[in-house]
Design an enzyme around this catalytic site. Structure first.
Site, PDB file in Angstrom:
ATOM      1  N   LYS A  26       0.841  -1.200   0.000  1.00 21.86           N
ATOM      2  CA  LYS A  26       0.000   0.000   0.000  1.00 21.86           C
ATOM      3  C   LYS A  26       0.880   1.255   0.000  1.00 21.86           C
ATOM      4  CE  LYS A  26      -3.705   0.067   2.719  1.00 21.86           C
ATOM      5  NZ  LYS A  26      -4.948   0.333   1.955  1.00 21.86           N
ATOM      6  N   ARG A  95      -3.393   2.722   8.529  1.00 18.78           N
ATOM      7  CA  ARG A  95      -3.644   1.431   7.891  1.00 18.78           C
ATOM      8  C   ARG A  95      -2.377   0.601   7.830  1.00 18.78           C
ATOM      9  NH1 ARG A  95      -8.264   2.465   3.738  1.00 18.78           N
ATOM     10  NH2 ARG A  95      -8.383   4.730   3.820  1.00 18.78           N
ATOM     11  N   GLY A 104      -7.965  -8.067   4.445  1.00 15.14           N
ATOM     12  CA  GLY A 104      -8.811  -8.262   5.612  1.00 15.14           C
ATOM     13  C   GLY A 104      -8.106  -8.855   6.803  1.00 15.14           C
ATOM     14  N   MET A 106      -5.380  -7.613   8.391  1.00 14.04           N
ATOM     15  CA  MET A 106      -4.843  -6.698   9.394  1.00 14.04           C
ATOM     16  C   MET A 106      -5.746  -5.473   9.531  1.00 14.04           C
ATOM     17  SD  MET A 106      -0.794  -7.192   9.093  1.00 14.04           S
ATOM     18  CE  MET A 106      -0.754  -6.650   7.408  1.00 14.04           C
ATOM     19  N   ARG A 360      -3.059  -1.233  -6.615  1.00 12.44           N
ATOM     20  CA  ARG A 360      -2.205  -2.417  -6.555  1.00 12.44           C
ATOM     21  C   ARG A 360      -2.618  -3.336  -7.707  1.00 12.44           C
ATOM     22  NH1 ARG A 360      -5.079  -5.031  -1.182  1.00 12.44           N
ATOM     23  NH2 ARG A 360      -7.116  -5.322  -2.146  1.00 12.44           N
ATOM     24  N   HIS A 476      -4.276 -42.983  -2.732  1.00  9.59           N
ATOM     25  CA  HIS A 476      -4.795 -43.645  -3.931  1.00  9.59           C
ATOM     26  C   HIS A 476      -5.900 -42.820  -4.579  1.00  9.59           C
ATOM     27  CE1 HIS A 476      -7.441 -46.493  -6.080  1.00  9.59           C
ATOM     28  NE2 HIS A 476      -6.280 -46.974  -6.507  1.00  9.59           N
ATOM     29  N   SER A 786      13.839 -42.017 -14.328  1.00 18.14           N
ATOM     30  CA  SER A 786      12.649 -41.212 -14.100  1.00 18.14           C
ATOM     31  C   SER A 786      12.437 -41.156 -12.593  1.00 18.14           C
ATOM     32  CB  SER A 786      11.447 -41.846 -14.805  1.00 18.14           C
ATOM     33  OG  SER A 786      10.309 -41.048 -14.578  1.00 18.14           O
ATOM     34  N   CYS A 853       8.322 -38.501 -12.928  1.00 19.01           N
ATOM     35  CA  CYS A 853       6.949 -38.936 -13.189  1.00 19.01           C
ATOM     36  C   CYS A 853       6.137 -38.980 -11.909  1.00 19.01           C
ATOM     37  CB  CYS A 853       6.931 -40.278 -13.897  1.00 19.01           C
ATOM     38  SG  CYS A 853       7.651 -41.605 -12.932  1.00 19.01           S
ATOM     39  N   TYR A 873      12.537 -33.726 -18.902  1.00 20.00           N
ATOM     40  CA  TYR A 873      11.088 -33.568 -18.961  1.00 20.00           C
ATOM     41  C   TYR A 873      10.456 -33.818 -17.594  1.00 20.00           C
ATOM     42  CZ  TYR A 873      10.774 -38.668 -18.855  1.00 20.00           C
ATOM     43  OH  TYR A 873      10.872 -39.977 -18.474  1.00 20.00           O
TER      44      TYR A 873
END
Lengths: 905, 905
Positions: A26, A95, A104, A106, A360, A476, A786, A853, A873
């Site tokens: 701010k 502020r 919201g 603070m 902002r 799972h 992998s 992976c 990758y």
């Protein structure tokens, strides 16, 4: 001496707007707007450093009082008003404002500087005593609750009493009205001066009763009380919690902004509002926002009066105050041009004059984010690479999955883990088979389980969404749901699932009765937030846009990291390709084992008591596997397909319910006792560390031999159709070169038997610490690695993904681990092993192909890490591919651009 | 060109006796005896290198034929005899001989060079045609089975037929005699010349029938066939299996020794025998051995004739052949003086003249090993440090535990893992409570379980020994039994335990009916070998000797590594101290939770639904814990005591049988459903990776607070009695500094509450890979590390010690892992993490104390590794302390002495 106070006003600002670390967001915005010559009420910012000193010592740094006094004097001079001077009273707002936005979280105090004398001064100067008294009563209540720690309710009750009195005086029976009805009967705007005077007096008494001291009338005492409250608010529970959730370090601190008040509630020529330079929901390029005439900022958010649209059909600011509106449009354009991003603005119009109170970068939906970033490129404001950094990869989920309609009414039942994004409603079903049956009747079902197992796969496929009581982000249910692109809320510990009674009991807050849903009731889950709602909540469907496609093309051009998908079926492979997969990084062959009659052959194989019997059962499976592989090769024509040979322990394939055991025994002609005994023999105390992965093939080489044969035969069939096949055979759970050699021998033998199978690669997962530590040896046999980072995380941290749910949340909340290591890779620990394995692997085999992976392949922070360590990758669920592609592009852009590229994000 | 053939004879040997790698053990011994001027028949050794060439290529290295021919010629010249010359036939033996002794594993052929002509020549020269024919028939059979791959049985049957014929001829009815009876009726010594001639003819026919070719009459063809058979025998199944079991590398190969035959069967002035320079059972210093007059070496071992003692009451060599005996004593003394160790000798006396055929360091019992080593020091032959290297640490088990009487008759039922040494007999009992009841009636019981759990502890304590069907070397049963110093055979996969029928079914070899033992039957287990026998087999009690104590003193003087014990009770602590513990390295507090009423309080604590209720239950436990700690401090007066706070998951403490659940619910006044539900909630899929260790204290800090309070209060009480207390608080399962900080905060808080608790240390276990990787951070808070190598092994290899039983054996057999990593630390993998954690820990805190408290602390190879990485101490089960002390001493001696020190072992 260090400067802690930075003034702004009259076109000049002491603070450097780039020092958000010092000024907070701010403060930086106010400084920047001031420097741009925009109409900003003068004020000053006390730095985050001063906050940190106060937090550590409960004292202010030396000289702060003098600096504040000097800065306040500048404001007084600028406005020709004086703090505490009844004849020309200066009022200020106080502020908080940290480096990152914590909306919201603070505290803010308005109208500071009022006391009995300055209130009358304000009344005289504004010619509006009602306004002055209203500001005074608001200030007393606000200061009491924020700076003095009083509760809010007594102040509300006092107001209610006065409202009721006024209503009675008007002949309305208010005795049975509740607070809401009273507010409607006697709105704030109808408060009279005498009533407001009594309110002020009543509020002062409440302060005396609460703190034992009269309300502080000295504005300087008020100011320091407020400053300390703001600094203190950095460590209030809400703020601390918010920081944990959003990975904001405690060490940042908050700045404190003191600014001359301007008033939007000085009459009908005054107003207050918030605006976005573009639509934060859709991204449309047009000023968007809400305003209220004759109001203070808090009225807009308090919800008592309904704000109006700035632009639109009726009640618009454009129509009501055309001059101020034009000025706002001008400023909005100037700010966008300056910041090159959509801005979130707060403004106040005081008697026709516009003042800017905040600007902002605006928060926005994923959809808006993509549109704004791509349009800013077309407008010439951003380069493509800059645009890529503007979109939060996770926000793409909103384009890829249905979301809860933000406007819908809903009743929260529970909050679990956001295991797989998307929102879905359906009938509660507790059994996978039942889910399949009902889905066949075109019913939408939500499968609710304590936890899921591989047996439930078809039911999961049939359900619209999955809710589990147990299991973490890589349980799972979570892994499979993500693979299927299906919404899932996992680890919902506050729900108790009872299969016997076919009920799910949701424990609500302490004291409240639990809510019980039966089979057949309806609920809605939001896998993106982990929320569970009662009934069917309306959703917004998924939908990718042209801008999205364009952004993805830019991402693909920018990134150097390859992106593959985890896909187990031809259908998954097609989806993966549609989402941009450059290959399959993980094809889990075990999922193929669960289809209709296949599972019978699998079970027969497991129950076989001789190698020949086992071979017979395997021979039945071979055609199925071959057919699957052919389908996958066709779908991935020209792209590599990494096939992981059987990984889970065999007991996962055996049934555990008595009737299933009976059926199985009958189907394959053995006694139930044989089935039960074999299941018992295969039972493991810690199956994750048990007889699985290539250990199975050491004991039963014929299983892998069958799989490899199916793969090679499929490759020949596909190749004969003109498909370009690039198979990669991947061995799970190896910890030694000797194991890989044994596996390689099986592959070579089958290759000789099948003949002319074409080129293929042979490699291994690195999913146990020993494999990483001995990567140099493994690379003698493996042509690729992998990283199975799910299992690697489990082993490195000694943490079962299925069991960690009961304490992992606490760990992350208490900061004992930086993040859930199953969501974002533990760079400090697991990351060391990944790095080390890459180095050692390359030492032995400089051209070794390195990929990942695990689930982390779809996590942006992890993708950046994998880019950094030089993987070729990442592989992830098909629906996370866009996220991975964007994250990979961001990592590449940041690496090329260095820090400066990153800071524009 | 490389020399592959090394001659010996006439006081000269080409080979260097130190090159056992090249000459093998036997070849080196022959060379060395020759060089010492002892009477060794001349011969030559073909090197192991030639064997390796043959194994790899099935061809001989270039020049080998010429070298062999030259060496053979030297032998011929030396003896004035010629190979294949009927007038003066040279016969040779052909024997294998690897670097390490592999008794009975490889092949030997005697009397090579015989054919029809040389047989007659031998008859003429010896004046004993019967002897020559006997040698010939033996040679044909031996050569046929070994070099030509024929089966042995046809030769035996042919001999039986001839024996029967001879018996019938003598008027004895042999038609119903079995082979043994026939042998007794017609012993070899009664074979007549005609019978032997027919035997030779018959054997030749068998060879023709088997190989389709006549028996090779060319001695050179015989020789090469024998050489190739010896080289080939390196890879026969028995040899390969033996190497796996004894960690002998495949690459070593075997040498082949060709040596002129001498004959112990030339009449009553001839003899053959084996001797030890000291008694291999007791270590007594006196020639010990057996001999047979008029016999060849194979007769001594074949068991047909009973050999006589060399020294003793009757039939001694001393009495029968005083000159040869005196010569043997002289040579025996010379060899001992030369080798400075007890020697195992083979000799033959040919017509009064003594020949030495082999000498090597003799195998011996643990008891003998200790006595010989210490006496050699007293005799001035060895230094103390050399003596320390002469005793195999594991062999000390034989002094510390009862052993099966080697002379006892026994019937093997099964072979499991040698989980905890010692032999014990007792009544079979399947239930821990029953074991306790019966033991209270003074009955000896063996507790037989599928696997044990912490609930069984008291039953295990009551039993003489434990037998389990499941679980590895570090399963619960194994660890606890070793801790108790009680025999245990674990992971006996061939036994099926059925609690319902109260039976244990032992599967025997395929085809044989299983053997079923019922409750109340008797069995015997040998925890040192893993063997299980039917009935009560006699045992030899444990007993340490003065020599043992002396050796231990030398070990303590030599070692630099500290030695502590894992001990959980005051009794264990006393035992530990008696066995030389320099402190307690691991006191597991959870074992204290299982005593009588304590477990009720523990369960009440687990079932508590509020923190206060939990605190109430914990308050009940506090006095017990405090009392235990006071007892341990007293026992360890002046020595450090490392206390590990609660580690196992809470569900381990809850009962699982319905009647127990009922009792518990009644005892603490909740419904059974509450108990069942809580147990269900606490159930974990992978408890090893679950909610345990310091994770418990993150969720329930009050548990650790109670334990720390008990510890501090105990320290104060003990100190007030004048006891010197040195407590070390150890945190299990930490993976982050943040966790340690949270634990440290609990400790500090309790310390303040208790007040003046004296000095103590705070440290952590390193038992997960992440802890090792982040050791530098952990060392900021931890003052010591103790490696929990059991869990570290599980996590690093992804291997559950409880479940690995089903495949780990195969892994070790197939060479996929060098050793069982739970028995001997996996230096390649886990070892890397240990090293790295030591380095990183020291980097942060140079004086950090480093120890190990896993089971590996008692394994000699692991102890050497820990010495090498610079740990301060190892901690192991009390009864393994002597082994650890000796192993630590050996490691220190080897480090000081370099390679040369090691080579004398």
């Amino acid at each position: 001496m260090t400067t802690h106070v930075f003034s702004f006003g009259d076109g000049k600002a002491d603070g450097d707007p780039k020092r958000r670390d010092l000024l907070g967001g701010k403060g930086a915005g106010l400084a920047e707007m001031t420097q741009l010559g925009l109409p900003v009420p003068p004020g000053f910012t006390i730095s985050t450093e001063a906050c940190n000193v106060y937090a550590a010592t409960h004292a202010h740094p030396g000289g702060l009082a003098a600096e504040v006094a000097a800065a306040l004097a500048r404001v007084e001079r600028s406005l020709g008003m004086r703090f505490g001077d009844a004849s020309a009273p200066l009022l200020v707002s106080v502020r908080s404002g940290g480096r990152a936005s914590m909306p919201g979280m603070m505290d803010t105090i308005l109208n500071l500087g009022l006391n009995d004398a300055t209130c009358e001064g304000l009344a005289a100067r504004s010619g509006n005593r009602k306004f002055a008294l209203d500001a005074y009563r608001r200030f007393i209540a606000m200061y009491a609750t924020i700076a003095l720690g009083a509760k809010k309710e007594p102040f509300d009750h006092a107001m209610d009493d006065l409202r009721a009195e006024l209503a009675q005086a008007r002949g309305v029976d208010a005795s049975r009205m509740n607070a809401e009805e009273l507010k409607r009967a006697v709105p704030d705007s109808e408060f009279t001066e005498p009533l407001l005077e009594r309110m002020v007096a009543s509020f002062k008494e409440l302060v005396l009763a609460h703190s034992g001291k009269p309300f502080p009338s000295d504005p300087h005492a008020q100011l320091w009380g407020a400053i300390e409250a703001v600094f203190g608010s950095w460590n209030n529970d809400r703020a601390v919690y918010y920081r944990r959730m959003h990975d904001i370090p405690d060490s940042w601190g908050t700045a404190c902004n003191i600014q001359a008040m301007v008033f939007g509630n000085l009459g009908d020529a005054s107003a207050t509002g918030v605006a976005f330079t573009r639509n934060p929901s859709t991204g449309e390029r047009a000023l968007f926002g809400e305003w209220l005439p004759n109001a203070q900022g808090e009225d807009v958010v308090a919800g008592i009066r309904t704000p109006m649209l700035i632009r639109g059909d009726k009640g618009t600011l454009e129509a009501a105050m055309p001059a101020a509106y034009a000025e706002l449009v001008r400023i909005s354009n100037a700010l966008e041009a300056h910041f090159r991003d959509m801005q979130d603005l707060e403004f106040t119009i005081q008697e026709g004059k516009l003042f800017m109170l905040q600007c902002r970068n605006g928060k926005r939906t994923g959809r808006a984010s993509v549109r704004i970033a791509t349009e800013l490129v077309k407008e010439g404001a951003l380069s493509r690479e800059e645009a890529l950094l503007r979109v939060e990869p996770e926000s793409l989920n909103q384009l890829l999955h249905p979301t809860i309609d933000p406007k819908a009414e809903k009743r929260l039942l529970a909050k679990g883990l956001s295991a797989s994004p998307g929102a879905a409603s359906g009938t509660v079903v507790f059994d996978a088979a039942e889910a399949k049956r009902m889905a066949a009747q075109e019913k939408a079902v939500i499968l609710v389980r304590v936890e899921t197992s591989p047996e439930d796969i078809q039911g999961m496929q049939a359900a619209r969404g999955i809710l589990t009581a147990r299991g973490g982000m890589t349980s799972h249910a979570a892994v499979v749901a993500r693979g299927m692109g299906k919404p899932c809320v996992a680890g919902t510990t506050s729900v108790h699932v009872n299969y016997q009674t076919q009920t799910a009991t949701f424990s609500m807050e302490p004291g409240a009765p639990p809510i019980v849903l039966k089979k057949g009731d309806t609920l809605t889950i939001d896998g993106a937030t982990g929320e569970v709602f009662a009934g069917a909540v309306p959703t917004v469907p998924a939908g990718v846009t042209g801008e999205f496609e364009e952004l993805m093309r830019w991402a693909d051009a920018a990134r150097t990291l390859g992106v593959r998908a985890n896909a187990d079926t031809p259908e998954d492979a097609q989806t993966a390709r549609a989402f941009g997969a450059e290959g399959i990084g993980l094809c889990r062959t075990e999922h193929m084992f669960f289809g209709g009659t296949r599972i019978d052959a699998v079970r027969e194989m497991i129950l076989a008591d001789t190698a020949e019997h086992r071979a017979r059962a395997l021979a039945k499976l071979l055609p199925y596997q071959r057919e699957d592989f052919v389908g996958i090769f066709r779908a991935m024509n020209g792209l590599p397909v990494t096939v992981r040979l059987l990984d889970p322990p065999l007991h996962e394939f055996l049934p555990d319910r008595p009737e299933q055991i009976k059926d199985l025994a009958a189907a394959i002609g053995v006694s139930e006792q044989v089935v039960t005994q074999r299941a018992k023999d295969l039972h493991e105390l810690n199956p994750m560390l048990g007889h699985r992965g290539c250990r199975l093939a050491i004991t039963y080489p014929e299983i892998y031999a069958m799989q490899v044969r199916a793969l090679f035969e499929a490759a020949k069939i596909a190749a004969s159709e003109g498909v370009v096949v690039k198979p990669e055979i991947m061995i799970p759970l190896a910890v030694s070169k000797a194991e890989l050699d044994a596996m390689r021998a099986i592959v070579t033998r089958v290759e000789k038997e099948v003949g002319e199978v074409g080129a293929y690669q042979f490699g291994t997962m690195i999913e146990l610490p020993r494999a990483a530590l001995l990567a140099d040896e493994l690379a003698q046999t493996a042509e690729f690695f992998s990283f199975g980072t799910n299992d690697l995380t489990q082993a490195t941290l000694g943490l079962s993904r299925d069991d960690a749910g009961s304490f992992l949340g606490e760990y992350v909340e208490q900061g004992l681990l930086p993040k859930d290591p199953f969501v974002s890779i533990d760079q400090d620990g697991v990351g060391q092993l990944v790095k080390l394995a890459c180095e050692r692997g390359k030492r032995t085999r400089p051209d070794i192909k390195l990929g990942v992976c695990g689930e982390h392949g779809g996590d942006p922070a992890s993708v950046a890490f994998f880019h950094g360590v030089g993987l070729a990758y990442v592989s992830c669920s098909p629906k996370r591919l866009p996220i991975a592609r964007l994250a990979a592009a961001q990592a590449a852009v940041r690496t090329r651009g260095g820090k400066s590229g990153a800071s524009t994000a």
